[in-house]
Design a protein around this motif. Structure first.
Motif, PDB file in Angstrom:
ATOM      1  N   LEU A  87       0.830  -1.203   0.000  1.00 38.71           N
ATOM      2  CA  LEU A  87       0.000   0.000   0.000  1.00 38.71           C
ATOM      3  C   LEU A  87       0.865   1.254   0.000  1.00 38.71           C
ATOM      4  O   LEU A  87       0.664   2.177  -0.805  1.00 38.71           O
ATOM      5  N   MET A  88       1.852   1.292   0.877  1.00 34.80           N
ATOM      6  CA  MET A  88       2.716   2.472   0.977  1.00 34.80           C
ATOM      7  C   MET A  88       3.547   2.675  -0.293  1.00 34.80           C
ATOM      8  O   MET A  88       3.735   3.807  -0.744  1.00 34.80           O
ATOM      9  N   ILE A  89       4.040   1.600  -0.879  1.00 35.86           N
ATOM     10  CA  ILE A  89       4.802   1.699  -2.129  1.00 35.86           C
ATOM     11  C   ILE A  89       3.898   2.234  -3.230  1.00 35.86           C
ATOM     12  O   ILE A  89       4.288   3.114  -3.994  1.00 35.86           O
ATOM     13  N   ASP A  90       2.681   1.730  -3.293  1.00 32.60           N
ATOM     14  CA  ASP A  90       1.739   2.174  -4.319  1.00 32.60           C
ATOM     15  C   ASP A  90       1.458   3.671  -4.185  1.00 32.60           C
ATOM     16  O   ASP A  90       1.486   4.410  -5.179  1.00 32.60           O
ATOM     17  N   VAL A  91       1.213   4.144  -2.971  1.00 31.68           N
ATOM     18  CA  VAL A  91       0.962   5.571  -2.752  1.00 31.68           C
ATOM     19  C   VAL A  91       2.196   6.381  -3.148  1.00 31.68           C
ATOM     20  O   VAL A  91       2.089   7.407  -3.824  1.00 31.68           O
ATOM     21  N   ALA A  92       3.366   5.908  -2.764  1.00 29.79           N
ATOM     22  CA  ALA A  92       4.612   6.615  -3.096  1.00 29.79           C
ATOM     23  C   ALA A  92       4.834   6.667  -4.607  1.00 29.79           C
ATOM     24  O   ALA A  92       5.332   7.678  -5.129  1.00 29.79           O
ATOM     25  N   GLU A  93       4.471   5.608  -5.317  1.00 27.06           N
ATOM     26  CA  GLU A  93       4.652   5.570  -6.769  1.00 27.06           C
ATOM     27  C   GLU A  93       3.809   6.613  -7.496  1.00 27.06           C
ATOM     28  O   GLU A  93       4.151   7.017  -8.609  1.00 27.06           O
ATOM     29  N   GLN A  94       2.747   7.064  -6.881  1.00 27.71           N
ATOM     30  CA  GLN A  94       1.856   8.032  -7.530  1.00 27.71           C
ATOM     31  C   GLN A  94       2.430   9.440  -7.506  1.00 27.71           C
ATOM     32  O   GLN A  94       1.927  10.329  -8.174  1.00 27.71           O
ATOM     33  N   GLY A  95       3.487   9.649  -6.724  1.00 26.35           N
ATOM     34  CA  GLY A  95       4.172  10.937  -6.714  1.00 26.35           C
ATOM     35  C   GLY A  95       3.913  11.734  -5.454  1.00 26.35           C
ATOM     36  O   GLY A  95       2.914  11.520  -4.756  1.00 26.35           O
ATOM     37  N   ASP A  96       4.829  12.651  -5.166  1.00 27.26           N
ATOM     38  CA  ASP A  96       4.723  13.507  -3.983  1.00 27.26           C
ATOM     39  C   ASP A  96       3.426  14.297  -4.003  1.00 27.26           C
ATOM     40  O   ASP A  96       3.102  14.948  -4.996  1.00 27.26           O
ATOM     41  N   GLY A  97       2.697  14.234  -2.908  1.00 28.76           N
ATOM     42  CA  GLY A  97       1.479  15.021  -2.755  1.00 28.76           C
ATOM     43  C   GLY A  97       0.258  14.473  -3.464  1.00 28.76           C
ATOM     44  O   GLY A  97      -0.825  15.040  -3.341  1.00 28.76           O
ATOM     45  N   ALA A  98       0.400  13.387  -4.210  1.00 27.89           N
ATOM     46  CA  ALA A  98      -0.751  12.811  -4.911  1.00 27.89           C
ATOM     47  C   ALA A  98      -1.715  12.193  -3.906  1.00 27.89           C
ATOM     48  O   ALA A  98      -1.301  11.450  -3.026  1.00 27.89           O
ATOM     49  N   ARG A 149      -9.558   2.737  -3.455  1.00 25.21           N
ATOM     50  CA  ARG A 149     -10.197   1.954  -4.503  1.00 25.21           C
ATOM     51  C   ARG A 149      -9.199   1.669  -5.624  1.00 25.21           C
ATOM     52  O   ARG A 149      -9.122   0.564  -6.154  1.00 25.21           O
ATOM     53  N   GLU A 150      -8.397   2.689  -5.980  1.00 25.96           N
ATOM     54  CA  GLU A 150      -7.397   2.515  -7.035  1.00 25.96           C
ATOM     55  C   GLU A 150      -6.277   1.585  -6.587  1.00 25.96           C
ATOM     56  O   GLU A 150      -5.803   0.752  -7.364  1.00 25.96           O
ATOM     57  N   VAL A 151      -5.859   1.723  -5.349  1.00 22.90           N
ATOM     58  CA  VAL A 151      -4.818   0.831  -4.821  1.00 22.90           C
ATOM     59  C   VAL A 151      -5.329  -0.603  -4.827  1.00 22.90           C
ATOM     60  O   VAL A 151      -4.614  -1.530  -5.217  1.00 22.90           O
ATOM     61  N   ALA A 152      -6.566  -0.788  -4.404  1.00 21.39           N
ATOM     62  CA  ALA A 152      -7.174  -2.126  -4.361  1.00 21.39           C
ATOM     63  C   ALA A 152      -7.145  -2.777  -5.737  1.00 21.39           C
ATOM     64  O   ALA A 152      -6.819  -3.961  -5.873  1.00 21.39           O
ATOM     65  N   GLU A 153      -7.467  -1.993  -6.762  1.00 14.81           N
ATOM     66  CA  GLU A 153      -7.463  -2.524  -8.135  1.00 14.81           C
ATOM     67  C   GLU A 153      -6.046  -2.873  -8.586  1.00 14.81           C
ATOM     68  O   GLU A 153      -5.813  -3.949  -9.139  1.00 14.81           O
ATOM     69  N   ARG A 154      -5.108  -1.960  -8.362  1.00 13.86           N
ATOM     70  CA  ARG A 154      -3.728  -2.197  -8.821  1.00 13.86           C
ATOM     71  C   ARG A 154      -3.062  -3.344  -8.071  1.00 13.86           C
ATOM     72  O   ARG A 154      -2.278  -4.098  -8.642  1.00 13.86           O
TER      73      ARG A 154
END
Length: 139
Positions: free
Chosen positions: A13-24, A29-34
């Protein structure tokens, strides 16, 4: 030491959020899908990560989750401790265990302490940014 699904999925989860870019702001729901992880499970994990100060939640149409500081300043150890509670290899080294009545006569305590230090140094030596930039070592 066995990292549970909670720890593994929290790191994903944390890697996925970090991959979306700073401040994104990243909707779960999107993380769940990916990540092919149940949104209900991600909600539980996100709650732990928010309480630990690693994620911030924003409500609304453009809401989602955002890292509270740069990925380079967060470690795998931060995430695992938030999800698992401890990375200690044996219960007697966990904070909530108390004082072991055999600690003074235990022949193995120094071994367990050394292993614990090695684990802590490793998980705290790998940043979230490292895992984003080297996905082959993330899972």
């Amino acid at each position: 030491m066995m990292i549970s699904t909670k720890g593994r999925y929290a790191l994903r989860l944390m890697i996925d959020v970090a991959e979306q870019g700073d401040g994104a702001r990243v909707p779960l729901r999107e993380v769940a899908e990916r990540q092919s992880i149940s949104i209900k499970y991600l909600e539980q994990l996100a709650g732990s990560l928010v309480r630990a100060g690693l994620l911030k939640s924003t409500r609304g149409a453009r809401g989602g989750y955002v890292l509270t500081r740069p990925a380079a300043e967060m470690t795998a150890g931060d995430v695992l401790r938030a999800a698992e509670g401890s990375c200690a290899p044996v219960a007697c080294l966990e904070d909530d265990f108390g004082v072991c009545p055999r600690r003074g006569e235990c022949n193995t305590i120094s071994f367990w302490e050394g292993l614990d230090q090695t684990i802590e140094q490793y998980v705290d030596g790998v940043s979230l940014a490292d895992l984003v930039n080297k996905p082959d070592c993330a899972m």
